[in-house]
Design an enzyme around this catalytic site. Structure first.
Site, mmCIF file in Angstrom:
data_model
loop_
_atom_site.group_PDB
_atom_site.id
_atom_site.type_symbol
_atom_site.label_atom_id
_atom_site.label_comp_id
_atom_site.label_asym_id
_atom_site.label_seq_id
_atom_site.Cartn_x
_atom_site.Cartn_y
_atom_site.Cartn_z
ATOM 1 N N CYS A 29 -17.108 -69.373 -31.840
ATOM 2 C CA CYS A 29 -15.899 -69.909 -32.473
ATOM 3 C C CYS A 29 -14.892 -70.393 -31.441
ATOM 4 O O CYS A 29 -13.877 -70.979 -31.791
ATOM 5 C CB CYS A 29 -15.265 -68.862 -33.378
ATOM 6 S SG CYS A 29 -16.460 -67.872 -34.262
ATOM 7 N N CYS A 49 -10.140 -62.926 -44.962
ATOM 8 C CA CYS A 49 -11.131 -63.661 -44.160
ATOM 9 C C CYS A 49 -10.849 -65.154 -44.172
ATOM 10 O O CYS A 49 -10.452 -65.708 -45.194
ATOM 11 C CB CYS A 49 -12.538 -63.448 -44.719
ATOM 12 S SG CYS A 49 -12.957 -61.737 -44.996
ATOM 13 N N LYS A 67 -7.080 -69.013 -41.444
ATOM 14 C CA LYS A 67 -7.105 -68.428 -42.776
ATOM 15 C C LYS A 67 -6.900 -69.475 -43.871
ATOM 16 O O LYS A 67 -7.661 -69.532 -44.829
ATOM 17 C CB LYS A 67 -6.014 -67.342 -42.859
ATOM 18 C CG LYS A 67 -5.811 -66.735 -44.222
ATOM 19 C CD LYS A 67 -7.014 -65.883 -44.592
ATOM 20 C CE LYS A 67 -7.167 -65.721 -46.078
ATOM 21 N NZ LYS A 67 -7.722 -66.881 -46.767
ATOM 22 N N HIS A 81 -11.686 -72.913 -41.088
ATOM 23 C CA HIS A 81 -12.244 -72.527 -39.792
ATOM 24 C C HIS A 81 -13.618 -73.149 -39.571
ATOM 25 O O HIS A 81 -14.643 -72.480 -39.639
ATOM 26 C CB HIS A 81 -12.302 -70.986 -39.732
ATOM 27 C CG HIS A 81 -12.791 -70.432 -38.430
ATOM 28 N ND1 HIS A 81 -12.651 -71.078 -37.216
ATOM 29 C CD2 HIS A 81 -13.414 -69.243 -38.143
ATOM 30 C CE1 HIS A 81 -13.182 -70.326 -36.258
ATOM 31 N NE2 HIS A 81 -13.652 -69.216 -36.789
#
Lengths: 388, 133, 344
Positions: free
Chosen positions: A87, A210, A332, A336
C-alpha cells in the site's frame, strides 16, 4: 543533492469505476498531472509508477511499460519503472522519483500510482491485499489484513484505554472531510453509532473502521526547484522524502502499540526538513483502518503515545482542529486504491498548499506531511512538502 | 499453496522448529539465517531449536470476514502469542469461548487442519493454540 | 517368553457434544426413548479443523508426553481408522512426523471398521516381541460418518487413543491376545461413498455378539480364566447397550464394565471406542489389576486382550480422559452439520 519541487498533480475519481480499466486510470491520472504542471510529454525524463498487485488484480505485470505506453510516452523510450511496497507503492514511487531528480540523474520525472481492484470479487481482493502481510506465517494461519490491524487496535485499547468510540471518531471525521471532496468514493456523513453498529469485520474493527476497496490512480510531476521556476511561480518544495522498513510480520516485531517504521521514517524526515512535528500544519496519514490513523498521529509526533484516540475524539484533528488530519477524507472516505494512495495524498497536500482545496481548505497550510504505509507497517514512506 | 511449499515447512508447522542463536541464546521462529542482534557473530551458529509450544496471548482478534481458505470457519480467533522462549508467533485459538480469550491468557500449541486445497487437493496441517491445560 | 505390553497411552476426545435428543428433535423422533433404547445420551463432535489425523496426533503426543518415551525410538506407527482424511496417502506419516518419530520407522494405515486400532496393537506386539522394533505406536481414531437421519447418527462420534507398545517400563503387560474373524457383511462403506450402510438388526447377533463373545471366550479358554478373575472388562461400544449385554452373557458384572464404558457420554468413536475405553480403565487401575478388552470391527472380527497392570502405572500421569470429556460445549444440530462440513 539538489532541491526537488512538485509542479503538478492529478487524481482520477476514486470508487468502483466499472467502466474504467487499469490502463484508462493510469492515462487519466498521468494526463491530468501533466496538464496541471503545464509541461509537455517530451519534457519528461523518466517515470516511476507504484502498484501493489496489478498482476493479481488484473493479471498484468510490467506496469512500467504499460504506463509509459498509455501515457503516450513509449515512443520516447523513457525509463519507466514500477515500484512496489504494498500500500506504500505510491509513496515509494515519489521517493524513487525524488532520488532520481535530487541526484541530478533526471530533471523532470512523472510519478504515479494506480490500482484496479474491482475486476476481482471482493473476497479475492481481500485475499490479494493479505499478500501485503506475511503469507507463510500469518496469512496462512487465518490472519486477514483487517485482522492484523485489529490485533494492534486491541493492544492499543488494552494499553492506553483507547475506546471503540474513539476509533469511530476517526471514521466520522474522515467521512465529513470526504463529503467535501468530489473525488472521494464515499461522500456521505456518518455517525459514531453508524460505525459501532456496522458489521464486525475483525473485532474490535467494524466495517466502517476499514477503508474500502477502490479503483483509482494518481500522478504528480516533479523536477528540480531550479527548473520548476521555468514552469510556475507556485513552487511546492519536497522538504523531506524518507522511507523506513520493518519486519513484514507483526510477530517479527517487539512493540505493538506503534508502527516502528513510521517512527523511524518520521525521525529521518524531520531531520532532513530541519523541523519539528509541531511545525507541520496538516497531514494526510495512512488511515487504512481507524486505529492506523490513531497510531500514525502518535508515531508522527503530533500527539503523545496513547493519546491519539482522545485527540480524535476531541476534534483536535478536524479541519478546524489543532492539526487537521486527512482533509481529503483519507483512505477511509476518499477510498484506497492501494498503489495510488501515496500519490493521492500528495495531490491533497498540493491542493491545500495552493489554497485550492475548496470547501475543505484549511486556514494555515504552509507545511504538510504525507504518511504512506505498506502492509501492517513493513514499509513507511513520509514526505514533507512546503509552499515556497 | 503449492505442495512443495507446504512440505518444506512441515518441521515448523508440525513441530515449531525455530532457531536459537548460538551467540546470544535468543530463539527465533520462523527460523532465521542470521541473528539480528548478534549479526556477524551469529553466522554459522544458528542452531535448530524446537519451541515448547507454550506462550501467552499478547493481543487477539475475532475474524468475521475470513480469507478464502478459512471460509465457513468464521468467526474464529487469531492471536499474537509471546512464546515462553521470548519470540512471538501468530496463530488461531481454538476450543475456547471468545469471552474467555484475554490478553495474558496462557496457551499451548495443538495440531489442527489449517486448510485444504478443495476436496481433491492436499490437506495442510499445522499448529493452532488452545487454553493451556 | 519376554514380556510385552503398554508403555504409554494417551486419548483424545473433541470438545463439542450434541445430545441424542437434539438429533431426534430434527428428525421428529422421541429423543428420550431413543437415548434409553441405545444407551447413548450425547456424542462428541469434531471441530471443523479436526479429523482422524489431528485426533491421532493429539492422542499420540499425549502418550509420548506421559510415558517419556523418546519418539525417535518408535520404530512403527500404525493408525487404524475408517475415516482416514485421504483415501490414498497415509495418516500414519502425518502422525509420525508430528510426533518426531520419522524417518527411521515403518508406518501404515489400517482399516477394519471399528477394530483397526486393536489390530495395530497386535502388529506392534509382534514387531516388539520379535525385536524388529523397540517401540511401536498403535492408534485407533475416527471422525465417524453417519448419514443425516440414519440410526447411526445418534452414536457416530469422534475420538481416538494411542498406545505405545514395548518391553521396557511396561505399565500394563499384555499377557495374551487372540482374534476371531469371519466374513460377515453387517456394516460397510463403498469406495467414494460418504456414508456407511448397514444391516440394521443383522449387526447384532450374527455380527457383534458372535465375534465379541467368541473372541472373549477363546481368550479365557486359552488363559484358563473366568470372568471373576478380571477387575475390569472393556468391549467395543457401538452403543451403550451392546457391551452390557455381551458382559452379561459372558458372566461379567455391570461394575466390571462401567469404568470403561464411555459410549453413553461420548458416543461410538469407532476405531477409538475400545481403545479410549481401555484408557479410562488404565486411568484408574491399580497395580495387579487384570483387564480384559475385546474390540469389534464390522465385516467382521474381534481382538481380545488379557492385560495385567504393573507397579509402574503409579508413576504414570493419569485421570486424563474423563477429565477431558467433562470439558465440553454443546452444539445444536445446525452447528453440528456445519462442523461436520455437511453444508456443501
Amino acid at each position: 543533492m539538489r532541491d526537488v519541487a512538485i509542479i503538478g498533480s492529478g487524481v482520477t475519481k476514486f470508487g468502483e469505476l466499472w467502466e474504467k480499466s487499469l490502463a484508462d486510470l493510469v492515462a487519466e491520472a498521468g494526463i491530468s498531472a501533466i496538464m496541471d504542471a503545464g509541461i509537455d510529454g517530451t519534457d519528461i525524463d523518466a517515470m516511476y509508477i507504484g502498484g501493489m498487485s496489478a498482476g493479481r488484480f488484473v493479471g498484468q505485470e510490467h506496469l512500467g511499460a504499460l504506463a509509459a505506453e498509455v501515457s503516450g510516452l513509449s515512443e520516447l523510450h523513457i525509463p519507466s519503472t514500477r515500484v512496489e511496497a504494498a500500500c506504500a507503492s505510491g509513496g515509494l514511487a515519489l521517493h524513487s522519483g525524488y532520488l532520481a531528480v535530487a541526484s541530478g540523474m533526471y530533471d523532470t520525472v512523472i510519478v504515479g500510482g494506480a490500482e484496479k481492484m474491482t475486476d476481482v470479487a471482493g473476497k479475492e481482493a481481500t485475499n490479494i491485499l493479505a499478500s501485503a502481510a506475511d503469507r507463510e506465517w500469518e496469512a496462512f494461519f487465518g490472519a486477514t489484513f483487517p485482522g492484523l490491524y485489529a490485533l494492534l487496535a486491541r493492544y492499543h485499547m488494552h494499553k492506553y484505554g483507547t475506546t471503540p468510540e474513539q476509533l469511530a471518531a476517526v471514521a466520522v471525521k474522515n467521512h465529513h472531510n470526504g463529503s467535501m471532496n468530489p473525488k472521494a468514493q464515499y461522500r456521505r456523513e456518518i455517525t459514531i453509532e453508524d460505525v459501532l453498529n456496522s458489521t464486525m469485520v475483525a473485532d474490535p474493527l467494524h466495517l466502517l473502521d476499514c477503508s474500502p476497496i477502490t479503483d483509482g490512480a494518481a500522478s504528480a510531476v516533479i523536477t528540480s526547484v531550479e527548473k520548476a521556476k521555468e514552469y510556475t511561480d507556485d513552487i511546492i518544495k519536497i522538504k523531506a522524502s524518507a522511507q523506513a522498513s520493518d519486519s513484514i510480520s507483526l510477530a517479527g516485531r517487539s512493540r505493538f502499540d506503534a508502527l516502528p517504521a513510521t517512527i523511524e521514517a518520521a525521525k529521518r524526515a524531520y531531520k532532513q526538513a530541519g523541523i519539528e512535528p509541531s511545525d507541520i500544519d496538516f497531514a494526510e496519514v495512512h488511515d487504512c483502518f481507524t486505529i492506523a490513523e490513531i497510531m500514525a498521529i502518535e508515531d508522527l509526533g503530533f500527539f503523545k503515545k496513547g493519546e491519539g484516540g482522545k485527540a480524535a475524539e476531541e476534534g483536535l484533528t478536524a479541519l478546524d482542529g489543532e492539526i487537521p488530519i486527512n482533509t481529503s477524507g483519507g483512505l477511509k472516505s476518499k477510498g484506497h486504491p492501494v498503489g495510488a494512495t501515496g500519490i493521492a495524498q500528495i495531490h491533497e497536500l498540493l491542493l491545500q498548499l495552493r489554497g485550492k482545496a475548496d470547501k475543505r481548505q484549511i486556514e494555515k497550510a504552509e507545511i504538510g506531511l504525507a504518511h504512506n504505509v505498506g502492509g501492517s507497517g513493513g514499509t513507511a514512506v513520509i514526505h514533507i512538502l512546503e509552499a515556497i | 499453496m503449492g505442495i512443495a511449499r507446504y512440505w518444506r515447512e512441515i518441521p515448523q508447522r508440525y513441530n515449531l522448529i525455530g532457531t536459537k542463536c548460538g551467540s546470544c541464546g535468543r530463539v527465533y521462529f520462523p527460523p532465521k539465517a542470521i541473528c539480528p542482534v548478534c549479526r556477524r557473530k551469529s553466522i554459522g551458529k544458528m542452531e535448530e531449536y524446537k519451541l515448547k509450544g507454550t506462550g501467552t496471548v499478547e493481543t487477539y482478534t475475532i475474524i468475521y470476514t475470513p480469507p478464502p481458505h478459512f471460509e465457513g470457519e468464521e468467526p474464529y480467533a487469531i492471536a499474537l502469542i509471546k512464546m515462553d522462549e521470548g519470540c512471538y508467533l501468530m496463530g488461531e485459538i481454538v476450543d475456547c469461548d471468545f469471552e474467555d480469550i484475554h490478553i495474558g491468557m496462557k496457551v499451548e500449541a495443538c495440531f489442527r487442519r489449517i486448510e485444504e486445497d478443495g476436496t481433491r487437493g492436499a490437506i495442510q496441517y499445522g499448529y493452532k493454540f488452545k487454553k493451556a491445560e | 517368553m519376554e514380556k510385552v505390553g503398554i508403555v504409554g497411552y494417551g486419548a483424545y476426545v473433541p470438545r463439542y457434544r450434541i445430545k441424542a435428543e437434539e438429533i431426534a428433535r430434527v428428525w421428529g423422533k422421541n429423543g428420550k426413548s431413543i437415548s434409553a433404547g441405545l444407551g447413548v445420551y450425547e456424542k462428541s463432535v469434531p471441530s471443523m479443523d479436526e479429523d482422524t489425523a489431528t485426533i491421532s496426533v493429539e492422542a499420540a503426543r499425549r502418550a509420548i508426553k506421559f510415558s517419556g518415551v523418546d519418539p525417535t525410538e518408535i520404530g512403527a506407527v500404525y493408525v487404524g481408522s475408517e475415516s482416514h482424511p485421504y483415501a490414498v496417502k497415509p495418516t500414519a506419516t502425518i502422525v509420525g512426523e508430528a510426533i518426531g518419530a520419522t524417518p527411521d520407522m515403518t508406518a501404515a494405515d489400517y482399516e477394519f471398521a471399528c477394530k483397526a486400532g486393536t489390530a495395530a496393537i497386535q502388529t506392534c506386539m509382534g514387531l516388539v516381541k520379535s525385536d524388529m522394533i523397540k517401540y511401536g505406536m498403535a492408534i485407533g481414531a475416527d471422525v465417524s460418518q453417519a448419514a443425516p437421519g440414519d440410526a447411526l447418527e445418534y452414536a457416530a462420534s469422534a475420538g481416538g487413543a494411542a498406545y505405545i507398545i514395548g518391553k521396557d517400563n511396561i505399565i500394563a503387560e499384555i499377557n495374551e491376545t487372540v482374534s476371531y474373524t469371519t466374513d460377515t457383511p453387517d456394516f460397510w462403506r463403498r469406495e467414494g461413498e460418504p456414508y456407511p450402510g448397514h444391516g440394521e438388526r443383522f449387526t447384532g447377533e450374527p455380527a457383534y455378539f458372535k465375534q465379541v463373545l467368541s473372541a472373549t471366550k477363546k481368550l479365557m479358554d486359552k488363559m484358563g480364566t473366568k470372568p471373576s478373575d478380571y477387575d475390569y472388562v472393556v468391549f467395543h461400544q457401538p452403543n451403550g447397550k451392546f457391551p452390557m449385554r455381551a458382559a452379561k452373557r459372558l458372566g461379567f458384572s455391570k461394575e466390571q464394565v462401567e469404568e470403561g464404558l464411555l459410549c453413553p457420554i461420548i458416543g461410538n468413536t469407532y476405531s477409538g471406542s475400545t481403545m479410549i475405553g481401555l484408557s479410562a480403565v488404565l486411568d484408574v487401575a491399580k497395580p495387579g489389576d487384570r483387564i480384559l478388552a475385546t474390540s469389534y470391527g464390522s465385516g467382521a472380527g474381534s481382538d481380545s486382550f488379557d492385560i495385567t497392570v504393573t507397579d509402574k502405572i503409579e508413576g504414570y500421569p493419569r485421570n486424563n480422559i474423563r477429565k477431558m470429556i467433562e470439558n465440553k460445549v454443546y452444539v445444536d444440530y445446525a452447528l453440528y452439520m456445519k462442523y461436520r462440513g455437511e453444508f456443501k
